[in-house]
Scaffold this motif. Sequence first.
Motif, PDB file in Angstrom:
ATOM      1  N   ARG A  37      14.343  56.375  67.814  1.00 40.53           N
ATOM      2  CA  ARG A  37      15.014  57.107  66.734  1.00 40.53           C
ATOM      3  C   ARG A  37      14.094  58.011  65.925  1.00 40.53           C
ATOM      4  N   GLY A  38      12.794  57.743  65.997  1.00 41.74           N
ATOM      5  CA  GLY A  38      11.835  58.492  65.187  1.00 41.74           C
ATOM      6  C   GLY A  38      11.530  57.757  63.898  1.00 41.74           C
ATOM      7  N   GLY A  39      10.479  58.184  63.230  1.00 43.73           N
ATOM      8  CA  GLY A  39      10.126  57.612  61.944  1.00 43.73           C
ATOM      9  C   GLY A  39       9.013  56.591  61.983  1.00 43.73           C
ATOM     10  N   GLY A  40       8.632  56.163  63.152  1.00 41.91           N
ATOM     11  CA  GLY A  40       7.571  55.173  63.279  1.00 41.91           C
ATOM     12  C   GLY A  40       6.213  55.822  63.452  1.00 41.91           C
ATOM     13  N   PRO A  41       5.200  55.006  63.663  1.00 40.97           N
ATOM     14  CA  PRO A  41       3.852  55.542  63.875  1.00 40.97           C
ATOM     15  C   PRO A  41       3.762  56.279  65.212  1.00 40.97           C
ATOM     16  N   ARG A  42       2.809  57.196  65.285  1.00 42.88           N
ATOM     17  CA  ARG A  42       2.549  57.901  66.534  1.00 42.88           C
ATOM     18  C   ARG A  42       2.144  56.896  67.599  1.00 42.88           C
ATOM     19  N   PHE A  43       2.442  57.208  68.851  1.00 41.47           N
ATOM     20  CA  PHE A  43       2.108  56.312  69.948  1.00 41.47           C
ATOM     21  C   PHE A  43       1.631  57.112  71.148  1.00 41.47           C
ATOM     22  N   VAL A  44       1.012  56.403  72.079  1.00 41.22           N
ATOM     23  CA  VAL A  44       0.497  56.999  73.299  1.00 41.22           C
ATOM     24  C   VAL A  44       1.351  56.490  74.457  1.00 41.22           C
ATOM     25  N   LYS A  45       1.923  57.399  75.208  1.00 42.21           N
ATOM     26  CA  LYS A  45       2.727  57.006  76.372  1.00 42.21           C
ATOM     27  C   LYS A  45       1.792  56.993  77.583  1.00 42.21           C
ATOM     28  N   VAL A  46       1.336  55.812  77.930  1.00 39.68           N
ATOM     29  CA  VAL A  46       0.360  55.646  79.012  1.00 39.68           C
ATOM     30  C   VAL A  46       1.022  55.881  80.364  1.00 39.68           C
ATOM     31  N   SER A  47       2.237  55.405  80.536  1.00 41.50           N
ATOM     32  CA  SER A  47       3.011  55.620  81.756  1.00 41.50           C
ATOM     33  C   SER A  47       4.487  55.562  81.366  1.00 41.50           C
ATOM     34  N   ALA A  48       5.349  55.636  82.343  1.00 40.90           N
ATOM     35  CA  ALA A  48       6.783  55.633  82.059  1.00 40.90           C
ATOM     36  C   ALA A  48       7.232  54.363  81.341  1.00 40.90           C
ATOM     37  N   ARG A  49       6.515  53.253  81.572  1.00 42.57           N
ATOM     38  CA  ARG A  49       6.936  51.981  80.979  1.00 42.57           C
ATOM     39  C   ARG A  49       5.868  51.334  80.119  1.00 42.57           C
ATOM     40  N   SER A  50       4.827  52.079  79.788  1.00 39.04           N
ATOM     41  CA  SER A  50       3.715  51.501  79.029  1.00 39.04           C
ATOM     42  C   SER A  50       3.377  52.368  77.819  1.00 39.04           C
TER      43      SER A  50
END
Length: 74
Positions: A37-50
Amino acid sequence: MQENVENSAAREQLLNETQAADILCYSVRALQNWRHRGGGPRFVKVSARSVRYRHSDLIQWIESRTVSNTSQIN
């Protein structure tokens, strides 16, 4: 000097959902909802499921929400 290098490395460490949720005192499900939904901390998408979170991004997200009184909340 070594301490600065260690602190820098710790700030850039990648954390999994459980570790990030523990730091924020929220559930893993809350992190998943924020990613969707948005609004959370930034994240790193390591793979499609990680997904991983940088420690420094979690701290920055916390700092961006720190207020000194209720009139500051938007």
